[in-house]
Design a protein around this motif. Structure first.
Motif, PDB file in Angstrom:
ATOM      1  N   SER A 214      -4.334   8.985   9.811  1.00 24.35           N
ATOM      2  CA  SER A 214      -5.094   8.235  10.806  1.00 24.35           C
ATOM      3  C   SER A 214      -6.477   7.926  10.261  1.00 24.35           C
ATOM      4  O   SER A 214      -6.952   8.568   9.327  1.00 24.35           O
TER       5      SER A 214
ATOM      6  N   ILE B 188      -7.624   2.913   7.904  1.00 20.90           N
ATOM      7  CA  ILE B 188      -6.725   2.729   6.778  1.00 20.90           C
ATOM      8  C   ILE B 188      -6.330   1.266   6.658  1.00 20.90           C
ATOM      9  O   ILE B 188      -5.904   0.669   7.638  1.00 20.90           O
TER      10      ILE B 188
ATOM     11  N   SER C 286      -4.465   0.464   3.667  1.00 25.16           N
ATOM     12  CA  SER C 286      -3.238   0.544   2.882  1.00 25.16           C
ATOM     13  C   SER C 286      -3.016   1.969   2.386  1.00 25.16           C
ATOM     14  O   SER C 286      -3.964   2.703   2.132  1.00 25.16           O
ATOM     15  N   ILE C 287      -1.737   2.344   2.259  1.00 21.17           N
ATOM     16  CA  ILE C 287      -1.370   3.635   1.685  1.00 21.17           C
ATOM     17  C   ILE C 287      -0.436   3.392   0.510  1.00 21.17           C
ATOM     18  O   ILE C 287       0.563   2.687   0.647  1.00 21.17           O
TER      19      ILE C 287
ATOM     20  N   SER D  80       4.923   3.110  -1.954  1.00 17.73           N
ATOM     21  CA  SER D  80       4.868   2.125  -0.876  1.00 17.73           C
ATOM     22  C   SER D  80       6.127   1.268  -0.816  1.00 17.73           C
ATOM     23  O   SER D  80       6.445   0.708   0.236  1.00 17.73           O
TER      24      SER D  80
ATOM     25  N   ARG E 215       9.340   7.521   4.850  1.00 15.40           N
ATOM     26  CA  ARG E 215       8.076   7.142   5.453  1.00 15.40           C
ATOM     27  C   ARG E 215       8.286   5.979   6.408  1.00 15.40           C
ATOM     28  O   ARG E 215       9.195   5.168   6.231  1.00 15.40           O
TER      29      ARG E 215
ATOM     30  N   ASN F  96       6.008   3.032   7.458  1.00 15.46           N
ATOM     31  CA  ASN F  96       4.743   2.386   7.128  1.00 15.46           C
ATOM     32  C   ASN F  96       3.995   1.894   8.361  1.00 15.46           C
ATOM     33  O   ASN F  96       2.769   1.860   8.392  1.00 15.46           O
TER      34      ASN F  96
ATOM     35  N   ASN G 112       2.171   4.869   9.525  1.00  8.83           N
ATOM     36  CA  ASN G 112       1.412   5.610   8.506  1.00  8.83           C
ATOM     37  C   ASN G 112       1.850   7.075   8.462  1.00  8.83           C
ATOM     38  O   ASN G 112       1.014   7.983   8.383  1.00  8.83           O
TER      39      ASN G 112
ATOM     40  N   ILE H 188      -4.896   6.754  -0.409  1.00  9.24           N
ATOM     41  CA  ILE H 188      -5.177   5.837   0.689  1.00  9.24           C
ATOM     42  C   ILE H 188      -6.381   4.970   0.398  1.00  9.24           C
ATOM     43  O   ILE H 188      -7.407   5.462  -0.104  1.00  9.24           O
TER      44      ILE H 188
END
Length: 120
Positions: free
Chosen positions: A25, A28, A30-31, A53, A71, A73, A76, A99
């Motif tokens: 959290s 953000i 992009s991860i 990703s 995951r 996306n 997140n 991140i």
């Protein structure tokens, strides 16, 4: 400020299953990769599984065929589904993610850790 929060740890019997979650959290945008590490008493923290990703995954040999990392996306969030658990899987499990935060450089973030105990 970015935070990673793990959940889902606890006590499970050998042969059982458990799912860990890691929610990121903050500001953000992009991860890149998200991963799970674990640290058993008296041992160094070691990589368990990682997912990038694009959804490509990698596992340490000792968990292949038993653990699955995934995951979402949109949320997140990363997950670690652990099946056929063994006492040797007992450890504190940490979430890690690379991140990109709004107006800040890309960097690694760590969760606070969640205890997984496999015992009868």
């Amino acid at each position: 400020q970015v935070q990673l929060v793990e959940s889902g740890g606890g006590l499970v019997q050998p042969g059982g299953s458990m799912r860990l979650s890691c929610a990121a959290s903050g500001r953000i945008f992009s991860i890149d990769y998200m991963g799970w590490y674990r640290q058993a008493p008296g041992k160094q923290r070691a990589l368990v599984a990682v997912i990038n990703s694009g959804g490509s995954t990698s596992y340490t040999d000792s968990v292949k065929g038993r653990f699955t990392i995934s995951r979402d996306n949109a949320k997140n969030t990363a997950y670690l589904q652990m099946n056929s658990l063994k006492p040797d899987d007992t450890a504190v499990y940490y979430c890690n993610a690379y991140i990109g935060e709004t107006y800040s450089p890309w960097r690694d973030y760590w969760g606070q850790g969640t205890q997984v105990t496999v015992s009868s």
